[in-house]
Design a protein around this motif. Structure first.
Motif, PDB file in Angstrom:
ATOM      1  N   ASP A 197     -21.375  75.058  55.992  1.00 42.71           N
ATOM      2  CA  ASP A 197     -20.477  75.944  56.752  1.00 42.71           C
ATOM      3  C   ASP A 197     -20.355  75.564  58.233  1.00 42.71           C
ATOM      4  O   ASP A 197     -19.836  76.328  59.037  1.00 42.71           O
ATOM      5  CB  ASP A 197     -20.891  77.423  56.581  1.00 42.71           C
ATOM      6  N   ASP A 198     -20.833  74.379  58.589  1.00 43.69           N
ATOM      7  CA  ASP A 198     -20.706  73.895  59.968  1.00 43.69           C
ATOM      8  C   ASP A 198     -19.277  73.360  60.193  1.00 43.69           C
ATOM      9  O   ASP A 198     -18.501  73.229  59.251  1.00 43.69           O
ATOM     10  CB  ASP A 198     -21.740  72.771  60.190  1.00 43.69           C
ATOM     11  N   VAL A 199     -18.946  73.052  61.462  1.00 43.56           N
ATOM     12  CA  VAL A 199     -17.611  72.518  61.770  1.00 43.56           C
ATOM     13  C   VAL A 199     -17.761  71.126  62.383  1.00 43.56           C
ATOM     14  O   VAL A 199     -18.603  70.910  63.255  1.00 43.56           O
ATOM     15  CB  VAL A 199     -16.858  73.447  62.767  1.00 43.56           C
ATOM     16  N   LYS A 200     -16.929  70.181  61.927  1.00 44.12           N
ATOM     17  CA  LYS A 200     -16.949  68.827  62.488  1.00 44.12           C
ATOM     18  C   LYS A 200     -16.495  68.859  63.946  1.00 44.12           C
ATOM     19  O   LYS A 200     -15.580  69.636  64.280  1.00 44.12           O
ATOM     20  CB  LYS A 200     -15.941  67.946  61.742  1.00 44.12           C
ATOM     21  N   ILE A 201     -17.059  67.988  64.766  1.00 48.20           N
ATOM     22  CA  ILE A 201     -16.629  67.920  66.176  1.00 48.20           C
ATOM     23  C   ILE A 201     -15.110  67.705  66.279  1.00 48.20           C
ATOM     24  O   ILE A 201     -14.432  68.342  67.095  1.00 48.20           O
ATOM     25  CB  ILE A 201     -17.395  66.790  66.908  1.00 48.20           C
ATOM     26  N   THR A 202     -14.568  66.828  65.444  1.00 47.46           N
ATOM     27  CA  THR A 202     -13.119  66.557  65.536  1.00 47.46           C
ATOM     28  C   THR A 202     -12.313  67.833  65.280  1.00 47.46           C
ATOM     29  O   THR A 202     -11.271  68.059  65.906  1.00 47.46           O
ATOM     30  CB  THR A 202     -12.710  65.440  64.555  1.00 47.46           C
ATOM     31  N   ASP A 203     -12.798  68.676  64.367  1.00 47.50           N
ATOM     32  CA  ASP A 203     -12.071  69.932  64.112  1.00 47.50           C
ATOM     33  C   ASP A 203     -12.201  70.892  65.293  1.00 47.50           C
ATOM     34  O   ASP A 203     -11.258  71.620  65.625  1.00 47.50           O
ATOM     35  CB  ASP A 203     -12.562  70.574  62.810  1.00 47.50           C
ATOM     36  N   LEU A 204     -13.368  70.870  65.954  1.00 46.79           N
ATOM     37  CA  LEU A 204     -13.523  71.696  67.166  1.00 46.79           C
ATOM     38  C   LEU A 204     -12.555  71.205  68.255  1.00 46.79           C
ATOM     39  O   LEU A 204     -11.999  71.997  69.022  1.00 46.79           O
ATOM     40  CB  LEU A 204     -14.965  71.619  67.692  1.00 46.79           C
ATOM     41  N   ARG A 240     -16.643  74.629  74.724  1.00 46.68           N
ATOM     42  CA  ARG A 240     -18.074  74.927  74.888  1.00 46.68           C
ATOM     43  C   ARG A 240     -18.936  74.464  73.702  1.00 46.68           C
ATOM     44  O   ARG A 240     -19.951  73.793  73.912  1.00 46.68           O
ATOM     45  CB  ARG A 240     -18.256  76.417  75.170  1.00 46.68           C
ATOM     46  N   PRO A 241     -18.533  74.774  72.444  1.00 46.62           N
ATOM     47  CA  PRO A 241     -19.383  74.318  71.336  1.00 46.62           C
ATOM     48  C   PRO A 241     -19.452  72.789  71.213  1.00 46.62           C
ATOM     49  O   PRO A 241     -20.465  72.251  70.769  1.00 46.62           O
ATOM     50  CB  PRO A 241     -18.727  74.923  70.091  1.00 46.62           C
ATOM     51  N   VAL A 242     -18.405  72.094  71.650  1.00 45.89           N
ATOM     52  CA  VAL A 242     -18.423  70.614  71.613  1.00 45.89           C
ATOM     53  C   VAL A 242     -19.462  70.118  72.602  1.00 45.89           C
ATOM     54  O   VAL A 242     -20.345  69.313  72.284  1.00 45.89           O
ATOM     55  CB  VAL A 242     -17.021  70.042  71.994  1.00 45.89           C
ATOM     56  N   ARG A 243     -19.355  70.644  73.813  1.00 44.30           N
ATOM     57  CA  ARG A 243     -20.280  70.249  74.871  1.00 44.30           C
ATOM     58  C   ARG A 243     -21.718  70.571  74.480  1.00 44.30           C
ATOM     59  O   ARG A 243     -22.625  69.743  74.640  1.00 44.30           O
ATOM     60  CB  ARG A 243     -19.880  71.005  76.151  1.00 44.30           C
ATOM     61  N   ALA A 251      -3.887  63.302  70.760  1.00 42.45           N
ATOM     62  CA  ALA A 251      -4.724  62.149  70.391  1.00 42.45           C
ATOM     63  C   ALA A 251      -5.912  62.019  71.343  1.00 42.45           C
ATOM     64  O   ALA A 251      -7.039  61.750  70.917  1.00 42.45           O
ATOM     65  CB  ALA A 251      -3.897  60.871  70.401  1.00 42.45           C
ATOM     66  N   PHE A 252      -5.655  62.234  72.645  1.00 45.77           N
ATOM     67  CA  PHE A 252      -6.759  62.152  73.603  1.00 45.77           C
ATOM     68  C   PHE A 252      -7.816  63.198  73.249  1.00 45.77           C
ATOM     69  O   PHE A 252      -9.011  62.904  73.195  1.00 45.77           O
ATOM     70  CB  PHE A 252      -6.246  62.381  75.035  1.00 45.77           C
ATOM     71  N   CYS A 253      -7.365  64.430  72.980  1.00 41.57           N
ATOM     72  CA  CYS A 253      -8.314  65.515  72.661  1.00 41.57           C
ATOM     73  C   CYS A 253      -9.153  65.124  71.443  1.00 41.57           C
ATOM     74  O   CYS A 253     -10.383  65.176  71.471  1.00 41.57           O
ATOM     75  CB  CYS A 253      -7.581  66.818  72.367  1.00 41.57           C
ATOM     76  N   LEU A 254      -8.488  64.682  70.376  1.00 41.99           N
ATOM     77  CA  LEU A 254      -9.207  64.373  69.136  1.00 41.99           C
ATOM     78  C   LEU A 254     -10.175  63.204  69.296  1.00 41.99           C
ATOM     79  O   LEU A 254     -11.227  63.161  68.665  1.00 41.99           O
ATOM     80  CB  LEU A 254      -8.196  64.031  68.026  1.00 41.99           C
ATOM     81  N   SER A 255      -9.796  62.262  70.153  1.00 42.42           N
ATOM     82  CA  SER A 255     -10.599  61.033  70.275  1.00 42.42           C
ATOM     83  C   SER A 255     -11.916  61.246  71.011  1.00 42.42           C
ATOM     84  O   SER A 255     -12.795  60.389  70.966  1.00 42.42           O
ATOM     85  CB  SER A 255      -9.795  59.979  71.032  1.00 42.42           C
ATOM     86  N   ARG A 256     -12.068  62.377  71.695  1.00 42.41           N
ATOM     87  CA  ARG A 256     -13.259  62.542  72.543  1.00 42.41           C
ATOM     88  C   ARG A 256     -14.552  62.653  71.718  1.00 42.41           C
ATOM     89  O   ARG A 256     -15.636  62.391  72.219  1.00 42.41           O
ATOM     90  CB  ARG A 256     -13.105  63.762  73.476  1.00 42.41           C
ATOM     91  N   GLY A 257     -14.450  63.051  70.467  1.00 38.33           N
ATOM     92  CA  GLY A 257     -15.651  63.125  69.626  1.00 38.33           C
ATOM     93  C   GLY A 257     -16.259  61.751  69.460  1.00 38.33           C
ATOM     94  O   GLY A 257     -17.472  61.537  69.644  1.00 38.33           O
TER      95      GLY A 257
END
Ligand code: ASP
Length: 437
Positions: free
Chosen positions: A44-51, A70-73, A107-113
């Motif tokens: 039930d966790d979320v992938k960084i890319t989805d965040l 925040r959860p990504v960081r 694309a920039f947002c998604l690529s940061r993971g």
């Protein structure tokens, strides 16, 4: 020399980063490393890319980007802290939020993971970080340009003894970030393997390798030890979730064997994907399949006398941006098989367009089809596989709705009603790999 790519589950937390570090450092040939963004730690966790998609959506809708980020960081900071690294990415995290708030592209947002994942891995291994934004290019239409990547990335990698690169992205001609499709770090891994002149492309994942069937449908399928690029391409396009299908061509073109390996069990043999093998395989390599197909059935008595009839039907699909997967024709009947989700939204408009283009006697779109496919290089020139396949399907009492065999004889596809999908997959698997087979 080896290029090793690690998927999201292999990098989901600090412990996994350490496990990956051990794998990399256990073989000095593993010089170029490509990483995905951290994946799920539990069901039930979320992938960084989805965040990160949520961050982009927040920015687009004028929401609270900092809160969405925040959860990504927190995930990345936890990994850095637990690995006891002196790496400080706080300014970059802040700058990323600003960039997102100021409307930078999705694309920039998604690529940061992948970016932060690779920064951490580079620090952990003490290896240089190479940002693909300077070396992996897409053309103006967003299609990846293999020539430039091979040249520019190759040149950069030859200057280095080893490096860590984020997967999944590169740049458009104007320098803005552009990503491959989801799961695209596999493609980046193949590109790096080719550009660096690696002899092997290792793809480390959370499964033992390629299985002879989907374990969610067939219990305990056997592991495939070796298969060809063409077999795996057939499988990927037909629903087996092994490797991104577009990752195979760069490796195939450069003749680099792909080795699928399991991060959770690094000593297990995995699956080799190669151009050719003398190793005698089973009659088939694998059974794959998918539910969720629709059949567009067009009937017209005089169709066979009409030159260009099929083309006209297919041009209607093209007009609606629908790609078809199979085409079955009889003297006055044509059935085009498409994934239901492709046709759902435009079914009525598509019908009208076919009606006004070819004036059929009748036209119907029916849902609820499933495709069962056997794939194998040993089938070429032999009728045995087809006999066994249809024996299994009819033995299970399953009516066949469609048959399609690729002319390279690498696959045979059988269409059945969805309700028979699971029984059909199991019957076919047993016929080829069961005890009596
Ligand atoms: N992180 C990206 C995704 O979730 C790309 C990848 O993992 O290959 O699709």
């Amino acid at each position: 020399m080896i290029t090793a790519k690690f998927g999201g589950t292999s990098l989901c937390d600090a412990q996994q980063f350490r496990a990956v570090q051990r794998i990399i450092e256990s073989d000095a040939r593993r010089r170029f490393i490509v990483v995905s963004a951290p994946g799920k730690r539990s069901e039930d966790d979320v992938k960084i890319t989805d965040l990160l998609i949520a961050c982009y959506n927040a920015a687009r809708e004028g929401g609270d980007v900092a809160a969405a980020f925040r959860p990504v960081r927190a995930r990345f900071e936890e990994i850095i802290a637990q690995l006891s690294l002196s790496l400080d990415l706080s300014q970059e995290f802040t700058a990323t939020v600003w960039a997102m708030e100021s409307g930078v592209g999705s694309a920039f947002c998604l690529s940061r993971g992948e970016y932060f994942s690779a920064r951490i891995m580079a620090a952990l291994l003490g290896r240089p970080f190479v940002d693909p934004v300077h070396f992996v290019f897409f053309n103006g239409q967003g299609a990846f340009d293999p020539e430039i990547a091979e040249h520019s990335l190759g040149e950069r990698l030859r200057e280095l003894d080893c490096a860590v690169l984020p997967g999944f992205y590169g740049a458009m001609p104007d320098g803005t970030v552009h990503t491959f499709a989801r799961g695209g770090s596999d493609i980046s891994g193949a590109i790096v393997a080719r550009a660096s002149g690696s002899e092997i492309y290792e793809n480390w994942t959370d499964v033992p390798g390629v299985l002879a069937a989907d374990p969610r449908i067939v219990p305990n399928p056997r592991l495939v030890d070796v298969m060809t690029y063409d077999e795996v391409r057939e499988l990927s396009y037909l629903g087996a979730n092994v490797l991104h299908p577009d990752a195979i061509l760069p490796a195939k073109r450069a003749g680099i064997p792909i080795h699928i390996r399991n991060t959770m069990d690094p000593d297990s043999p995995g699956t080799w994907i190669v151009e050719k093998t003398d190793r005698p395989g089973s009659l088939i390599t694998s059974v794959a399949g998918r539910r969720g197909y629709s059949s567009i059935q067009v009937e017209k008595d005089t169709a066979n006398a009409e030159v260009g009839y099929c083309r006209k039907i297919l041009s209607c699909l093209e007009k609606h941006g629908i790609s078809f997967e199979h085409l079955a024709t009889g003297i006055g009947s044509t059935a085009v098989i498409v994934p239901t989700q492709e046709v759902r939204a435009s079914a009525e408009a598509l019908k009208r367009s076919i009606e006004s283009t070819v004036h059929p006697d009748s036209l119907e779109i029916t849902d609820g089809l499933a495709m069962i496919t056997v794939v194998g290089r040993e089938m070429v020139g032999k009728a045995k596989a087809a006999v066994r396949l249809f024996d299994a399907i009819s033995g299970a009492g399953i009516p066949v709705r469609l048959i399609d065999q690729g002319t390279r004889e690498l696959n045979i596809v059988v269409g059945v009603d969805e309700q028979y999908f699971s029984a059909g997959m199991n019957a076919v698997y047993q016929a080829f790999f069961g005890e009596e087979a």
